[in-house]
Design a protein around this motif. Structure first.
Motif, PDB file in Angstrom:
ATOM      1  N   VAL A   6       1.043  -1.275  -0.063  1.00  0.00           N
ATOM      2  CA  VAL A   6      -0.043  -0.159  -0.005  1.00  0.00           C
ATOM      3  C   VAL A   6       1.057   1.201  -0.068  1.00  0.00           C
ATOM      4  CG1 VAL A   6      -1.807   1.327   1.335  1.00  0.00           C
ATOM      5  CG2 VAL A   6      -1.999  -1.150   1.065  1.00  0.00           C
ATOM      6  N   ALA A   7       2.128   1.230   0.788  1.00  0.00           N
ATOM      7  CA  ALA A   7       2.930   2.253   0.950  1.00  0.00           C
ATOM      8  C   ALA A   7       3.581   2.680  -0.570  1.00  0.00           C
ATOM      9  CB  ALA A   7       4.033   1.946   1.931  1.00  0.00           C
ATOM     10  N   ALA A   8       3.851   1.485  -1.154  1.00  0.00           N
ATOM     11  CA  ALA A   8       4.399   1.768  -2.488  1.00  0.00           C
ATOM     12  C   ALA A   8       3.460   2.337  -3.755  1.00  0.00           C
ATOM     13  CB  ALA A   8       4.785   0.344  -2.959  1.00  0.00           C
ATOM     14  N   HIS A   9       2.323   2.019  -3.406  1.00  0.00           N
ATOM     15  CA  HIS A   9       1.114   2.540  -4.312  1.00  0.00           C
ATOM     16  C   HIS A   9       0.976   4.125  -3.846  1.00  0.00           C
ATOM     17  CE1 HIS A   9       0.027  -0.697  -6.734  1.00  0.00           C
ATOM     18  NE2 HIS A   9      -0.256  -1.602  -5.603  1.00  0.00           N
ATOM     19  N   ARG A  10       0.979   4.315  -2.641  1.00  0.00           N
ATOM     20  CA  ARG A  10       0.543   5.838  -2.114  1.00  0.00           C
ATOM     21  C   ARG A  10       1.659   6.551  -2.644  1.00  0.00           C
ATOM     22  NH1 ARG A  10      -1.632   6.219   3.686  1.00  0.00           N
ATOM     23  NH2 ARG A  10      -1.898   8.281   2.793  1.00  0.00           N
TER      24      ARG A  10
END
Length: 442
Positions: A6-10
């Motif tokens: 999720v962090a990578a996408h954000r």
């Protein structure tokens, strides 16, 4: 793993470095289960906090924090080895090693129990770091937390590399590659912007004294280190004077551009900082200042020219002072030689006996040192009494002084007009001579 995904996408949706910084601190706090996370930029071995996770009561204060690798060994190792680190407050470490003692003590002062830092590596160099802490009631950071922090730092580094392209181009165009300071273009722009305003503007021109000597004697690597040391001193001045721009104009020429600060404040800060942080290899900085408050400046060129003239005047004054000191030292050596030659000849020619030899010593010393009078005294029951005197007191007022040496129970006083900065060497020589004279009389 889900949180990291999720962090990578954000992070991929961020469009500015400010967005990356704020999101990095927030995500890191959640993923690392930390009390506080600071996202930091590291330039020229100086670490500056650019974002702090929300909810920290001292968030604004933390964002203003700046510290240098020379004061934090853990940061130096992180830069040198690209290595993460963990530290624990001594009060809660128990059987665990506290880690770096300075970081451990910093945690204790903050009231936190455990801390870690992971490097953010962009284009194969350390761009910054993620710094996380935990507080009371939370477990201490362990090896798994370090691994998670390093993965997260890699994701953040990718986002930084993507959005920081514009900043990288600015660095290539505007920054001096050796020192990291702004270049002449930056200095000119800062000066013009300041001059367009209504506040007082100051230009401080700086020149490095001794760069050629360092290059010749220690090599150009040492010369480059010297220029970086100069840049570090100017950064310290820049930190103390809000709104100041520090730049390297080329070669050994640097400058500071200030706005909204009185000339007196700028001068005092520059002088105090230069005195507090001397340069290596005996090098020094000559500087001069010009201000719009002194006289009207219709252009930045005029202001730079006036500051440059003041700097050259300071440089010439420093050179004259150095030559005068060298000349005085040489004169002092000659005076000592003259004193020794005259006294040894007089003592050798004198008859035996302590009083006779001491009178010969005193008379020859006074003549060699340009003095008018001399006195030989002897202590009796703890009270000095004159045994012999010589010479005629001068009626002309002057800057003569009296040299006094002892060899119990004898005291010899000799007047001299030699420079005061030669007093110590002359006294030492005279002391040795009286010791020899007394020993030879026995």
């Amino acid at each position: 793993m889900r949180q990291l995904a999720v962090a990578a996408h954000r992070l991929d949706r961020c469009r500015t470095l400010a967005e990356v910084s704020e999101l990095a601190s927030t995500l890191s706090r959640d993923i690392l289960d930390a009390h506080t996370v600071a996202f930091c930029r590291i330039e020229q071995e100086t670490c500056r906090v650019v974002a702090v996770s929300p909810g920290d009561p001292e968030r604004d204060l933390a964002k203003a924090s700046t510290y240098r690798a020379e004061d934090r060994p853990a940061l130096r190792r992180l830069l040198r080895d690209r290595a993460s680190w963990v530290a624990h407050s001594p009060e809660v470490a128990g059987q665990l090693e506290v880690g770096d003692e300075i970081e451990a003590e910093a945690l204790r002062v903050l009231g936190h129990t455990s801390g870690l830092a992971a490097p953010v590596i962009v284009n194969e160099s350390v761009w910054g770091q993620v710094y996380a802490t935990r507080g009371a009631g939370q477990p201490l950071f362990e090896i798994d937390d370090v691994a998670t922090a390093e993965v997260l730092a890699s994701l953040i580094a990718g986002a930084v590399a993507r959005v920081d392209l514009e900043d990288q181009v600015r660095h290539l165009v505007s920054d001096d590659p050796l020192t990291g300071l702004g270049n002449r273009r930056v200095a000119d722009h800062a000066a013009q912007t300041a001059l367009d305003g209504l506040d007082e503007t100051c230009i401080v021109m700086c020149d490095v004294d001794g760069l050629k000597r360092v290059n010749d004697e220690h090599g150009h690597d040492a010369g480059d280190d010297l220029l970086r040391a100069v840049a570090d001193v100017l950064r310290r001045i820049q930190d103390e004077l809000p709104g100041t721009t520090a730049a390297r104009l080329g070669g050994d020429e640097f400058c500071l551009v200030t706005t909204g600060l009185p000339r007196s404040v700028v001068s005092q800060t520059v002088a105090r900082t230069l005195a507090g942080y001397p340069l290596p290899h005996g090098a020094a900085i000559s500087w001069g200042i010009a201000s719009t408050a002194d006289a009207h400046a219709d252009s930045t060129r005029t202001l730079f020219r006036r500051a440059d003239a003041a700097q050259y005047q300071a440089k010439r004054s420093r050179a004259r002072a150095a030559k005068a000191l060298e000349r005085r030292n040489a004169e002092s050596a000659v005076t000592v030689d003259r004193l020794i030659t005259a006294v040894v000849a007089a003592v050798v020619a004198a008859q035996t006996g302590e009083v006779t030899r001491l009178c010969a010593l005193a008379g020859a010393a006074a003549a060699a040192l340009g003095g008018s009078t001399w006195t030989v005294l002897r202590y009796t029951d703890g009270v000095p009494a004159a045994v012999a005197r010589g010479g005629t007191p001068s009626d002309e007022p002057g800057d003569g002084q009296t040299l006094t040496v002892e060899h119990a129970p004898w005291v010899v006083q000799v007047e001299t007009t030699a420079p005061r900065d030669a007093t110590d060497s002359l006294t030492q020589a005279l002391q040795a001579l009286i010791d020899v004279a007394i020993q030879g009389a026995r």
